[in-house]
Design a protein around this motif. Structure first.
Motif, PDB file in Angstrom:
ATOM      1  N   LEU A  89       0.787  -1.309  -0.045  1.00  0.00           N
ATOM      2  CA  LEU A  89      -0.060   0.039   0.099  1.00  0.00           C
ATOM      3  C   LEU A  89       0.554   1.307   0.074  1.00  0.00           C
ATOM      4  CD1 LEU A  89      -2.730  -1.275   2.379  1.00  0.00           C
ATOM      5  CD2 LEU A  89      -2.671  -1.487   0.036  1.00  0.00           C
ATOM      6  N   ASN A  90       1.523   1.504  -1.221  1.00  0.00           N
ATOM      7  CA  ASN A  90       2.714   2.334  -1.130  1.00  0.00           C
ATOM      8  C   ASN A  90       1.775   3.710  -1.869  1.00  0.00           C
ATOM      9  OD1 ASN A  90       4.728   3.905  -2.052  1.00  0.00           O
ATOM     10  ND2 ASN A  90       5.688   2.533  -3.657  1.00  0.00           N
ATOM     11  N   PRO A  91       1.900   4.978  -0.918  1.00  0.00           N
ATOM     12  CA  PRO A  91       1.573   5.989  -1.264  1.00  0.00           C
ATOM     13  C   PRO A  91       2.130   6.731  -2.852  1.00  0.00           C
ATOM     14  CG  PRO A  91       2.935   6.342   0.484  1.00  0.00           C
ATOM     15  CD  PRO A  91       2.762   4.944   0.247  1.00  0.00           C
ATOM     16  N   ASP A  92       3.215   6.127  -3.147  1.00  0.00           N
ATOM     17  CA  ASP A  92       3.836   6.744  -4.401  1.00  0.00           C
ATOM     18  C   ASP A  92       3.177   5.968  -5.310  1.00  0.00           C
ATOM     19  OD1 ASP A  92       5.600   8.377  -3.070  1.00  0.00           O
ATOM     20  OD2 ASP A  92       7.215   6.817  -2.913  1.00  0.00           O
ATOM     21  N   TRP A  93       2.361   4.994  -5.280  1.00  0.00           N
ATOM     22  CA  TRP A  93       1.593   4.243  -6.317  1.00  0.00           C
ATOM     23  C   TRP A  93       0.142   4.651  -6.340  1.00  0.00           C
ATOM     24  CZ3 TRP A  93       3.572  -1.381  -5.392  1.00  0.00           C
ATOM     25  CH2 TRP A  93       4.996  -1.681  -5.644  1.00  0.00           C
ATOM     26  N   PRO A 126      -1.269   4.347   4.725  1.00  0.00           N
ATOM     27  CA  PRO A 126      -0.361   4.052   3.741  1.00  0.00           C
ATOM     28  C   PRO A 126       0.902   3.187   4.431  1.00  0.00           C
ATOM     29  CG  PRO A 126       0.263   6.148   4.446  1.00  0.00           C
ATOM     30  CD  PRO A 126      -1.118   5.732   5.229  1.00  0.00           C
ATOM     31  N   GLU A 127       1.795   2.424   3.553  1.00  0.00           N
ATOM     32  CA  GLU A 127       2.902   1.780   4.530  1.00  0.00           C
ATOM     33  C   GLU A 127       4.248   1.898   3.760  1.00  0.00           C
ATOM     34  OE1 GLU A 127       1.491  -2.418   4.753  1.00  0.00           O
ATOM     35  OE2 GLU A 127       1.497  -2.580   2.692  1.00  0.00           O
ATOM     36  N   THR A 128       5.191   1.755   4.580  1.00  0.00           N
ATOM     37  CA  THR A 128       6.470   1.718   3.917  1.00  0.00           C
ATOM     38  C   THR A 128       6.768   0.349   3.353  1.00  0.00           C
ATOM     39  OG1 THR A 128       7.397   1.343   6.142  1.00  0.00           O
ATOM     40  CG2 THR A 128       7.442   3.824   5.476  1.00  0.00           C
ATOM     41  N   ARG A 129       7.975   0.201   2.471  1.00  0.00           N
ATOM     42  CA  ARG A 129       8.452  -1.088   1.955  1.00  0.00           C
ATOM     43  C   ARG A 129       8.743  -1.914   3.205  1.00  0.00           C
ATOM     44  NH1 ARG A 129      11.371  -2.376  -2.801  1.00  0.00           N
ATOM     45  NH2 ARG A 129      11.573  -0.268  -2.884  1.00  0.00           N
ATOM     46  N   GLU A 130       9.496  -1.362   4.471  1.00  0.00           N
ATOM     47  CA  GLU A 130       9.934  -2.146   5.371  1.00  0.00           C
ATOM     48  C   GLU A 130       8.494  -2.676   6.214  1.00  0.00           C
ATOM     49  OE1 GLU A 130      11.244   0.797   4.786  1.00  0.00           O
ATOM     50  OE2 GLU A 130      13.101  -0.077   4.131  1.00  0.00           O
ATOM     51  N   LYS A 131       7.554  -2.002   6.146  1.00  0.00           N
ATOM     52  CA  LYS A 131       6.308  -2.202   6.959  1.00  0.00           C
ATOM     53  C   LYS A 131       5.682  -3.432   6.087  1.00  0.00           C
ATOM     54  CE  LYS A 131       3.064  -2.039   9.942  1.00  0.00           C
ATOM     55  NZ  LYS A 131       3.369  -2.589  11.323  1.00  0.00           N
TER      56      LYS A 131
END
Length: 215
Positions: A89-93, A126-131
Motif C-alpha cells: 500500500l505504497n502512497p507513491d503508487w 499508507p505503508e513503507t516498504r519495510e512495513k
C-alpha cells in the motif's frame, strides 16, 4: 515432519496490457486479470494440480482472487481471503487507500470463497516498504505455523510474495527471489529450517514477462 509453503504472484493484470483502463476505472487500484492473465492462471492451476495443497490463502484484490480461483477450482478447495497478503500500500503508487470489492461481492462472483474465515494480519494504508515486508513476512509465518503440517498456497503480489519469502527464509531471499507474473516460490520446512527450493519458477507458463513490475 515437513511442510511446504507455496507462494504465487497473480497473473497479468488488465492495466498492464491497457494502461488507459486506469483513467476511467471505478476501482482504479484494483484491476482484474487481462485475457492472457486468465490463461496464465489456468496454467498455474494445472501446474499445482498434483501438489498436496490443503489450504489456499489469497490477497483480497481482484486480480489475486481471480488467479487463486483458477487453482481452487482444479484443487476443489475453498479460498481464504487474507489481508496480510495484500499489495504494498505504497502512497507513491496510490494517491488514496485502494477501493476493493467487498467480501460479499467477491463471494458472489467466486463461490469458493470461505466467508467464515477471519484474516489474521491487517494491512494499513499508507505503508513503507519495510512495513510491507514485516506484515507479509508475519503473515507467512503465522499461516504456516497455524496450519502446520499441512501444505499451503499463498497467492499475493510481487512485493508480498517476496516479503512472505523473507519472513520464512530470511534476508537472503531479497537477492534470490524473482517474483514475476504468475511465478511460483516454493519454501520447504526441513526440521527447524525453511529452505528455498523454487525462487520464482515460470516453467508452467507459455508467456513470461521480461521486465518484472512489483505491483
Amino acid at each position: 515432519m515437513s511442510q511446504i509453503v507455496w507462494m504465487a504472484r497473480h497473473a497479468n493484470r488488465l492495466d498492464f496490457v491497457n494502461p488507459d483502463w486506469f483513467l476511467t476505472a471505478e476501482r482504479r487500484y484494483d484491476p482484474p486479470l487481462s485475457d492472457d492473465g486468465m490463461v496464465q492462471a489456468q496454467q498455474l492451476a494445472k501446474r499445482l494440480a498434483k501438489e498436496n495443497i490443503a489450504h489456499i490463502f489469497v490477497s483480497p484484490f481482484l486480480r489475486t482472487v481471480q488467479t487463486a480461483y483458477a487453482v481452487a477450482q482444479v484443487l476443489d478447495l475453498p479460498i481464504k481471503l487474507e489481508t496480510g497478503l495484500s499489495e504494498w500500500l505504497n502512497p507513491d503508487w496510490m494517491t488514496e487507500e485502494p477501493e476493493r470489492l467487498s467480501i460479499q461481492a467477491l463471494a458472489e462472483l467466486f463461490p469458493k470463497i470461505d466467508i467464515s474465515y477471519t484474516p489474521r494480519i491487517a494491512a494499513k494504508y499508507p505503508e513503507t516498504r519495510e512495513k510491507m515486508w514485516e506484515r507479509s513476512g508475519q503473515t507467512a509465518r503465522c499461516l504456516a505455523a497455524e496450519f502446520f503440517p499441512k501444505n499451503i498456497l499463498l497467492v499475493g503480489h510481487g512485493a508480498s510474495v517476496l516479503g512472505g519469502t523473507i519472513g520464512l527464509v530470511g534476508e537472503t531471499a531479497k537477492m534470490e527471489v524473482k517474483a514475476s507474473l504468475c511465478s511460483l516460490v516454493k519454501v520447504v520446512l526441513h526440521g527447524p529450517e525453511w529452505l528455498l527450493e523454487l525462487k520464482g519458477d515460470t516453467s508452467h507458463l507459455s508467456q513470461v514477462e521480461e521486465v518484472i513490475r512489483f505491483a
